[in-house]
Enzyme design. Structure first.
Site, PDB file in Angstrom:
ATOM      1  N   SER A   1      26.152  19.489 -18.180  1.00 52.12           N
ATOM      2  CA  SER A   1      24.669  19.323 -17.971  1.00 52.12           C
ATOM      3  C   SER A   1      24.321  18.470 -18.881  1.00 52.12           C
ATOM      4  O   SER A   1      24.894  18.018 -20.011  1.00 52.12           O
ATOM      5  CB  SER A   1      24.320  20.929 -18.343  1.00 52.12           C
ATOM      6  OG  SER A   1      22.677  20.489 -18.426  1.00 52.12           O
TER       7      SER A   1
ATOM      8  N   TYR B   1      23.583  27.855 -23.804  1.00 54.92           N
ATOM      9  CA  TYR B   1      24.186  27.306 -22.377  1.00 54.92           C
ATOM     10  C   TYR B   1      24.487  25.915 -22.936  1.00 54.92           C
ATOM     11  O   TYR B   1      25.762  25.242 -22.469  1.00 54.92           O
ATOM     12  CB  TYR B   1      22.931  27.243 -21.648  1.00 54.92           C
ATOM     13  CG  TYR B   1      23.065  26.390 -20.261  1.00 54.92           C
ATOM     14  CD1 TYR B   1      23.966  26.819 -19.341  1.00 54.92           C
ATOM     15  CD2 TYR B   1      22.553  25.001 -20.070  1.00 54.92           C
ATOM     16  CE1 TYR B   1      23.975  26.299 -18.039  1.00 54.92           C
ATOM     17  CE2 TYR B   1      22.889  24.385 -18.937  1.00 54.92           C
ATOM     18  CZ  TYR B   1      23.698  24.916 -17.730  1.00 54.92           C
ATOM     19  OH  TYR B   1      23.698  24.410 -16.508  1.00 54.92           O
TER      20      TYR B   1
HETATM   21  N1  LIG Z   1      21.042  23.287 -11.034  1.00 55.14           N
HETATM   22  C1  LIG Z   1      20.912  22.639 -11.878  1.00 55.14           C
HETATM   23  O1  LIG Z   1      19.779  22.123 -12.244  1.00 55.14           O
HETATM   24  C2  LIG Z   1      22.012  22.380 -12.827  1.00 55.14           C
HETATM   25  C3  LIG Z   1      21.775  21.312 -13.597  1.00 55.14           C
HETATM   26  C4  LIG Z   1      23.106  21.061 -14.515  1.00 55.14           C
HETATM   27  C5  LIG Z   1      24.250  21.627 -14.593  1.00 55.14           C
HETATM   28  N2  LIG Z   1      24.368  22.605 -13.510  1.00 55.14           N
HETATM   29  C6  LIG Z   1      25.572  23.213 -13.461  1.00 55.14           C
HETATM   30  O2  LIG Z   1      26.168  23.131 -11.950  1.00 55.14           O
HETATM   31  C7  LIG Z   1      27.087  24.247 -11.853  1.00 55.14           C
HETATM   32  C8  LIG Z   1      26.371  24.802 -10.494  1.00 55.14           C
HETATM   33  O3  LIG Z   1      25.159  25.214 -10.790  1.00 55.14           O
HETATM   34  P1  LIG Z   1      23.913  25.424  -9.336  1.00 55.14           P
HETATM   35  O4  LIG Z   1      22.877  25.252  -9.614  1.00 55.14           O
HETATM   36  O5  LIG Z   1      24.975  25.233  -8.068  1.00 55.14           O
HETATM   37  O6  LIG Z   1      24.243  27.330  -9.788  1.00 55.14           O
HETATM   38  P2  LIG Z   1      23.865  28.211  -8.503  1.00 55.14           P
HETATM   39  O7  LIG Z   1      23.303  29.472  -9.384  1.00 55.14           O
HETATM   40  O8  LIG Z   1      23.171  27.946  -7.160  1.00 55.14           O
HETATM   41  O9  LIG Z   1      25.352  28.839  -8.049  1.00 55.14           O
HETATM   42  C9  LIG Z   1      26.434  29.124  -9.217  1.00 55.14           C
HETATM   43  C10 LIG Z   1      27.262  30.123  -8.568  1.00 55.14           C
HETATM   44  O10 LIG Z   1      28.283  30.686  -9.531  1.00 55.14           O
HETATM   45  C11 LIG Z   1      28.660  32.084  -9.052  1.00 55.14           C
HETATM   46  N3  LIG Z   1      28.798  32.818 -10.018  1.00 55.14           N
HETATM   47  C12 LIG Z   1      28.095  33.346 -11.144  1.00 55.14           C
HETATM   48  N4  LIG Z   1      28.699  34.241 -11.777  1.00 55.14           N
HETATM   49  C13 LIG Z   1      30.100  34.262 -11.544  1.00 55.14           C
HETATM   50  C14 LIG Z   1      31.338  35.022 -11.931  1.00 55.14           C
HETATM   51  N5  LIG Z   1      31.158  35.922 -12.915  1.00 55.14           N
HETATM   52  N6  LIG Z   1      32.441  34.616 -11.135  1.00 55.14           N
HETATM   53  C15 LIG Z   1      32.321  33.776 -10.271  1.00 55.14           C
HETATM   54  N7  LIG Z   1      31.501  33.195  -9.653  1.00 55.14           N
HETATM   55  C16 LIG Z   1      30.186  33.420 -10.332  1.00 55.14           C
HETATM   56  C17 LIG Z   1      27.292  32.464  -8.344  1.00 55.14           C
HETATM   57  O11 LIG Z   1      27.510  33.650  -7.460  1.00 55.14           O
HETATM   58  C18 LIG Z   1      26.972  31.332  -7.566  1.00 55.14           C
HETATM   59  O12 LIG Z   1      27.303  31.231  -6.157  1.00 55.14           O
HETATM   60  C19 LIG Z   1      26.684  25.245 -13.066  1.00 55.14           C
HETATM   61  O13 LIG Z   1      27.874  25.067 -13.844  1.00 55.14           O
HETATM   62  C20 LIG Z   1      25.512  24.746 -13.649  1.00 55.14           C
HETATM   63  O14 LIG Z   1      25.574  25.113 -14.875  1.00 55.14           O
HETATM   64  C21 LIG Z   1      23.435  23.131 -12.891  1.00 55.14           C
END
Ligand SMILES: NC(=O)c1ccc[n+]([C@@H]2O[C@H](COP(=O)([O-])OP(=O)(O)OC[C@H]3O[C@@H](n4cnc5c(N)ncnc54)[C@H](O)[C@@H]3O)[C@@H](O)[C@H]2O)c1
Length: 248
Positions: free
Chosen positions: A139, A152
């Site tokens: 991130s 985080y």
């Molecule tokens: N969305 C953003 O702005 C953003 C920014 C920087 C980094 N990220 C990173 O990108 C990645 C994806 O984020 P996203 O926005 O798609 O999130 P999201 O919340 O849309 O999806 C996350 C998924 O992880 C699954 N999950 C949660 N706990 C779990 C567990 N214990 N076991 C298995 N699966 C589990 C959830 O069910 C969900 O389907 C993450 O690592 C996040 O930190 C996201």
């Protein structure tokens, strides 16, 4: 890019970036094993992918289950070229309210699961032996600071160290390991975070991205690039995909 004949595991495939990655990789011809804790959303996605797809409902905070459940599934699904670790959770909390149990759970999912997945996916019973590529999600907050985000940030900064170390260790096995550090992307995660702040904060957040907020495809497409042979000489790289957030 052509991923036909390649197979990958995608974690967090039931939502957001993981889901968009599954749809794009499927269009590019890859065979996919989709992992998530959310059974209902995983099954829905299964129906919208074009190529051969299987699913595994798994809680990735349970480190001890990862190796056994993935190996068991791979014995039926077939060997893979790599994985993308998209599963992750945020944790917005001022320092004095940080909870140890919640922090450990977040670390197990966001960070340590990547190590367990790398371990099992580089094993010769699971890895097909060529064109290996692992992609981890950090991130912008693994790179720059922000208030009320220490846990985080810890988990995402650690992903950067893991990427670099694994890229050296796994190069002899023809496995590349790279990391994408996204800015704010419009997914359920951002929607969940947005509730913690007022409207003016959310407007400021948008203003921090010279190209505006991202969508899930703007991360999924670079992931596809990192899995494909188009990136065959890239390993150990941390790629900011953030609409200019960290350029300022
Ligand atoms: N969305 C953003 O702005 C953003 C920014 C920087 C980094 N990220 C990173 O990108 C990645 C994806 O984020 P996203 O926005 O798609 O999130 P999201 O919340 O849309 O999806 C996350 C998924 O992880 C699954 N999950 C949660 N706990 C779990 C567990 N214990 N076991 C298995 N699966 C589990 C959830 O069910 C969900 O389907 C993450 O690592 C996040 O930190 C996201």
């Amino acid at each position: 890019m052509d991923l036909s004949g390649r197979s990958y595991i995608i974690t967090g495939a039931a939502s957001g970036i993981g889901k968009a990655t599954a749809i794009i990789l499927s269009k590019l011809g890859a065979k996919l094993l989709l992992l998530d804790i959310n059974k209902g959303n995983l099954e829905q996605l299964h129906d919208s992918c074009e190529n051969m797809v299987d699913t595994l409902v798994i809680d990735l905070t349970k480190s001890g289950d990862i190796k056994s459940l993935v190996k068991e599934k791979i014995a039926v699904f077939g060997k893979i070229n790599g994985f993308v670790h998209c599963a992750g959770i945020p944790y917005i909390s001022p320092l004095n309210a940080v909870n140890t149990e919640k922090s450990e759970m977040l670390y197990k999912l966001n960070t340590y699961a990547a190590i367990e997945l790398a371990k099992v996916c580089s094993n010769k019973q699971v890895y097909v032996g060529e064109h290996g590529s692992f992609v981890l999600l950090s991130s912008v907050y693994g790179l720059v600071g922000s208030a009320a985000n220490v846990v985080y940030a810890m988990s995402k900064a650690a992903i950067i160290g893991i990427t670099r170390s694994l890229s050296i260790e796994l190069a002899p096995k023809n496995i590349r390991v790279n990391c994408i550090a996204p800015g704010f992307v419009k997914t359920n995660m951002l929607a969940g975070n947005a509730g913690a702040f007022d409207d003016s904060y959310n407007q400021k957040l948008e203003a921090l991205h010279p190209l505006g907020l991202g969508d899930a495809d703007s991360i999924a497409e670079p992931i596809a690039f990192l899995l494909s042979d188009a990136s065959r000489w890239i390993t150990g790289a941390i790629i900011n995909v953030d609409g200019g957030f960290t350029a300022q």
